[in-house]
Design a protein around this motif. Structure first.
Motif, PDB file in Angstrom:
ATOM      1  N   THR A  71      99.445  61.711  52.636  1.00 24.25           N
ATOM      2  CA  THR A  71      99.877  61.621  54.035  1.00 24.25           C
ATOM      3  C   THR A  71     101.377  61.356  54.092  1.00 24.25           C
ATOM      4  O   THR A  71     101.884  60.488  53.392  1.00 24.25           O
ATOM      5  N   ALA A  73     104.910  60.970  56.884  1.00 22.24           N
ATOM      6  CA  ALA A  73     105.261  60.489  58.220  1.00 22.24           C
ATOM      7  C   ALA A  73     106.674  60.934  58.561  1.00 22.24           C
ATOM      8  O   ALA A  73     107.566  60.872  57.715  1.00 22.24           O
ATOM      9  N   HIS A  76     108.909  60.478  65.285  1.00 20.58           N
ATOM     10  CA  HIS A  76     108.597  61.201  66.515  1.00 20.58           C
ATOM     11  C   HIS A  76     109.477  60.675  67.647  1.00 20.58           C
ATOM     12  O   HIS A  76     109.922  61.421  68.505  1.00 20.58           O
ATOM     13  N   ARG A 103      95.225  57.889  62.959  1.00 22.15           N
ATOM     14  CA  ARG A 103      95.110  59.058  62.076  1.00 22.15           C
ATOM     15  C   ARG A 103      96.320  59.980  62.179  1.00 22.15           C
ATOM     16  O   ARG A 103      96.687  60.629  61.218  1.00 22.15           O
ATOM     17  N   ARG A 104      96.931  60.033  63.350  1.00 18.70           N
ATOM     18  CA  ARG A 104      98.039  60.971  63.559  1.00 18.70           C
ATOM     19  C   ARG A 104      99.353  60.341  64.016  1.00 18.70           C
ATOM     20  O   ARG A 104     100.391  60.973  63.965  1.00 18.70           O
ATOM     21  N   VAL A 105      99.293  59.100  64.468  1.00 24.67           N
ATOM     22  CA  VAL A 105     100.486  58.441  64.998  1.00 24.67           C
ATOM     23  C   VAL A 105     100.506  56.987  64.549  1.00 24.67           C
ATOM     24  O   VAL A 105      99.461  56.334  64.488  1.00 24.67           O
ATOM     25  N   THR A 127     104.894  60.360  63.436  1.00 24.73           N
ATOM     26  CA  THR A 127     103.798  61.317  63.416  1.00 24.73           C
ATOM     27  C   THR A 127     103.323  61.441  61.984  1.00 24.73           C
ATOM     28  O   THR A 127     104.132  61.594  61.059  1.00 24.73           O
ATOM     29  N   LEU A 128     102.013  61.344  61.780  1.00 24.79           N
ATOM     30  CA  LEU A 128     101.418  61.411  60.442  1.00 24.79           C
ATOM     31  C   LEU A 128     100.787  62.783  60.241  1.00 24.79           C
ATOM     32  O   LEU A 128     100.180  63.336  61.154  1.00 24.79           O
ATOM     33  N   PHE A 129     100.920  63.305  59.022  1.00 21.37           N
ATOM     34  CA  PHE A 129     100.341  64.601  58.704  1.00 21.37           C
ATOM     35  C   PHE A 129     100.060  64.688  57.216  1.00 21.37           C
ATOM     36  O   PHE A 129     100.632  63.949  56.417  1.00 21.37           O
ATOM     37  N   GLU A 130      99.188  65.596  56.841  1.00 22.69           N
ATOM     38  CA  GLU A 130      98.878  65.807  55.439  1.00 22.69           C
ATOM     39  C   GLU A 130      99.953  66.688  54.805  1.00 22.69           C
ATOM     40  O   GLU A 130     100.278  67.738  55.326  1.00 22.69           O
TER      41      GLU A 130
END
Length: 131
Positions: A71, A73, A76, A103-105, A127-130
């Protein structure tokens, strides 16, 4: 130590600014700098842009201790309020703590102090992402 945290520590800009130490655990981080030639504005106090950047770096460093290795980050949104100036030679300590990591923020608060004096307060949204 997490490889991503080591990359934060080793980043050339962060080294240029004089980040002295980065501690990261349980979503929290702590780092410090001594205000010097590379970080002051023409008035001889810590440059506001440097202050914003270091709040963001501190938020990210703390968040890394809570994220899975896959993950990532990115910032944002960031809001920084500067309360006081930090003068050349003073040590500024930045501390972050997560308010909520979903999960996403993620929402992280950061404070910057010189001794007991509050210099700035920030709210950073990542903002979180794979990866």
């Amino acid at each position: 130590m997490d490889q991503r945290l080591q990359q934060v520590i080793d980043h050339p800009l962060h080294r240029h600014l004089g980040i002295e130490r980065v501690d990261s655990a349980e979503g929290r981080a702590r780092l410090s700098i001594t205000v010097g030639d590379n970080t002051v504005n023409p008035a001889g106090v810590l440059h506001g842009g440097v202050l914003y950047l270091l709040c963001d770096v501190c938020a990210y460093a703390g968040l890394l201790s809570q994220l899975a290795a896959t993950t990532q980050a990115v910032t944002h949104d960031i809001h920084v309020s500067i309360m006081r100036a930090a003068r050349a030679g003073e040590v500024v300590v930045f501390e972050s703590h997560p308010l909520r990591v979903g999960r996403r923020v993620a929402f992280i608060d950061v404070s910057a102090h010189v001794g007991e004096r509050l210099v700035a307060q920030a709210r950073v949204t990542k903002t979180l992402f794979e990866a």
